[in-house]
Design an enzyme around this catalytic site. Structure first.
Site, PDB file in Angstrom:
ATOM      1  N   CYS A   1       0.749  -1.228  -0.008  1.00  0.00           N
ATOM      2  CA  CYS A   1       0.099  -0.011   0.038  1.00  0.00           C
ATOM      3  C   CYS A   1       0.723   1.183   0.047  1.00  0.00           C
ATOM      4  O   CYS A   1       0.308   2.366  -0.021  1.00  0.00           O
ATOM      5  CB  CYS A   1      -0.859   0.016   1.178  1.00  0.00           C
ATOM      6  SG  CYS A   1      -2.504  -1.261   0.885  1.00  0.00           S
TER       7      CYS A   1
ATOM      8  N   LYS B   1       0.219   3.615  -3.075  1.00  0.00           N
ATOM      9  CA  LYS B   1      -0.891   4.320  -3.355  1.00  0.00           C
ATOM     10  C   LYS B   1      -0.650   5.837  -3.867  1.00  0.00           C
ATOM     11  O   LYS B   1       0.557   6.381  -3.361  1.00  0.00           O
ATOM     12  CB  LYS B   1      -1.573   4.617  -2.042  1.00  0.00           C
ATOM     13  CG  LYS B   1      -2.617   3.279  -1.643  1.00  0.00           C
ATOM     14  CD  LYS B   1      -3.460   3.783  -0.493  1.00  0.00           C
ATOM     15  CE  LYS B   1      -4.675   2.815  -0.363  1.00  0.00           C
ATOM     16  NZ  LYS B   1      -5.412   3.138   0.895  1.00  0.00           N
TER      17      LYS B   1
ATOM     18  N   ASP C   1     -14.426   6.357   1.829  1.00  0.00           N
ATOM     19  CA  ASP C   1     -14.792   4.955   2.567  1.00  0.00           C
ATOM     20  C   ASP C   1     -14.061   3.937   1.893  1.00  0.00           C
ATOM     21  O   ASP C   1     -13.518   3.918   0.806  1.00  0.00           O
ATOM     22  CB  ASP C   1     -16.412   4.514   2.848  1.00  0.00           C
ATOM     23  CG  ASP C   1     -16.542   4.200   4.224  1.00  0.00           C
ATOM     24  OD1 ASP C   1     -15.780   3.293   4.971  1.00  0.00           O
ATOM     25  OD2 ASP C   1     -17.795   4.640   4.492  1.00  0.00           O
ATOM     26  N   ASP C   2     -14.124   2.674   2.686  1.00  0.00           N
ATOM     27  CA  ASP C   2     -13.255   1.418   2.307  1.00  0.00           C
ATOM     28  C   ASP C   2     -13.783   0.713   1.120  1.00  0.00           C
ATOM     29  O   ASP C   2     -13.179   0.006   0.260  1.00  0.00           O
ATOM     30  CB  ASP C   2     -13.109   0.524   3.523  1.00  0.00           C
ATOM     31  CG  ASP C   2     -12.222   1.124   4.581  1.00  0.00           C
ATOM     32  OD1 ASP C   2     -11.254   1.237   4.291  1.00  0.00           O
ATOM     33  OD2 ASP C   2     -12.957   1.432   5.633  1.00  0.00           O
TER      34      ASP C   2
END
Length: 353
Positions: free
Chosen positions: A23, A26, A55-56
């Site tokens: 990650c 990103k 949100d996820d």
């Protein structure tokens, strides 16, 4: 097109093919915000969660009893072992369903590989690693898409289900809530040390254990009325994802730095300089909305913004059920779960004390 690598060819380290692993690759939060600022389109009433609060996952109401959770996550290698890379990427992708309070039901694989650099056997191990995690989550990988890519990329599209009334958004925290973190932080630091071949076997084992632990408590947390908001800590670090929670709720989140759990030896490695470039990019993207103590060390700031891959759930809940939430985490094997802060009245800021 070049021929695929054969068994006799010497293959490079997977992490050498990544300009940013896990990650940590990103897009920086400030740049991402600029890219997405005018991207909203059709918003049907059935769309319960879209991109409004970062949100996820997206959530779409199917009927009075079911809502569909849809998410995707993929990245470049964070470790050199192909099987473990597959496991980490799949765990990270599935986490977004748990972070909405849902139960995963199916996944599709996203595979981009430099087939003139990596062998069929290596690519197969990556896919098997992802499959092993999907099996542990109780879901099939029912299809997917593959391309010949310059860098190795693997991840999943994941779908899940949740009752429409039990969706756990990242924007529904309430004043007086406590914040509970399910996993210790420091994955970015460990990955930086690994890339420079300075991570001990014990550190590597801790990194794998942390990044391949499925956030299954998320589904059970959806059934606890006192749990108001959920998110997971990934590429924007503890500060970035806590700030998203605060912005969504239009409140101030307070993190008590002394209570934040860390993976063993992470602070020592950070002090030795094993810090990712994403940590600085994260701070540049949202640091203006974060208040730090006057004596907050630069190493602590780097850890606060350290990008997590397959990080822990962050729970905003009524303080009266905090012990129940921690007990749930503990039963599922999350021994480091701890209260790390609280929500206060305010306007979309993060304060570290």
């Amino acid at each position: 097109m070049n021929a695929p690598v054969t068994n006799n060819a010497v293959e490079p380290r997977l992490t050498s093919l990544s300009h940013g692993g896990g990650c940590g690759c990103k897009i920086a939060p400030g740049v991402l915000s600029e890219i997405l600022k005018n991207s909203s389109g059709l918003l049907p009433k059935e769309l319960l969660v879209g991109i409004e609060t970062a949100d996820d996952a997206a959530v779409y109401k199917l009927n009075d009893e079911q809502a569909l959770i849809a998410t995707t996550d993929f990245f470049m290698p964070i470790v050199d072992d192909p099987f473990e890379f597959g496991r980490i990427a799949a765990t990270n992708a599935i986490s977004d369903v748990y972070a909405m309070g849902g139960t995963p039901i199916m996944a599709l694989a996203l595979v981009g590989m430099p087939i003139n650099v990596l062998s069929v056997e290596t690519i197969g191990k990556i896919i098997k690693g992802g499959q092993s995690v999907a099996t542990a989550a109780g879901i099939p990988i029912a299809g997917g898409h593959t391309i010949d890519s310059v860098e190795a990329i693997y991840g999943l599209v994941v779908m899940g289900l949740v009752h429409p009334s039990k969706v756990k958004k990242n924007a529904d925290a309430k004043v007086g809530d406590v914040l509970i973190l399910g996993k210790p932080i420091g994955v970015g630091v460990l990955s930086a040390a690994l890339k420079k071949e300075k991570l001990s076997p014990e550190g590597y084992a801790a990194m794998i254990a942390n990044t391949t632990k499925l956030n299954k408590p998320g589904a059970a947390l959806a059934n606890m009325p006192g749990v108001h908001a959920l998110t997971d800590i990934t590429g924007f670090g503890l500060a970035g994802h806590t700030l998203e929670l605060a912005r969504g709720a239009r409140m101030t989140a307070v993190i008590e730095w002394s209570k934040v759990p860390f993976i063993k030896d992470v602070k020592a490695l950070a002090a030795e300089g094993y810090i990712t470039g994403a940590s600085g990019r994260n701070w540049a993207g949202y640091g203006k909305d974060v208040t730090l103590p006057a004596d907050f060390a630069s190493i602590d700031q780097a850890l606060l913004t350290d990008p997590q891959t397959s990080g822990g759930l962050l729970v905003s809940c009524d303080p009266t059920i905090a012990n129940d939430v921690i007990a749930l985490f503990n039963r599922e094997g999350f021994e480091s779960a701890a209260i790390v802060g609280r929500m206060e009245a305010g306007a979309g800021r993060l304060v570290v004390v």
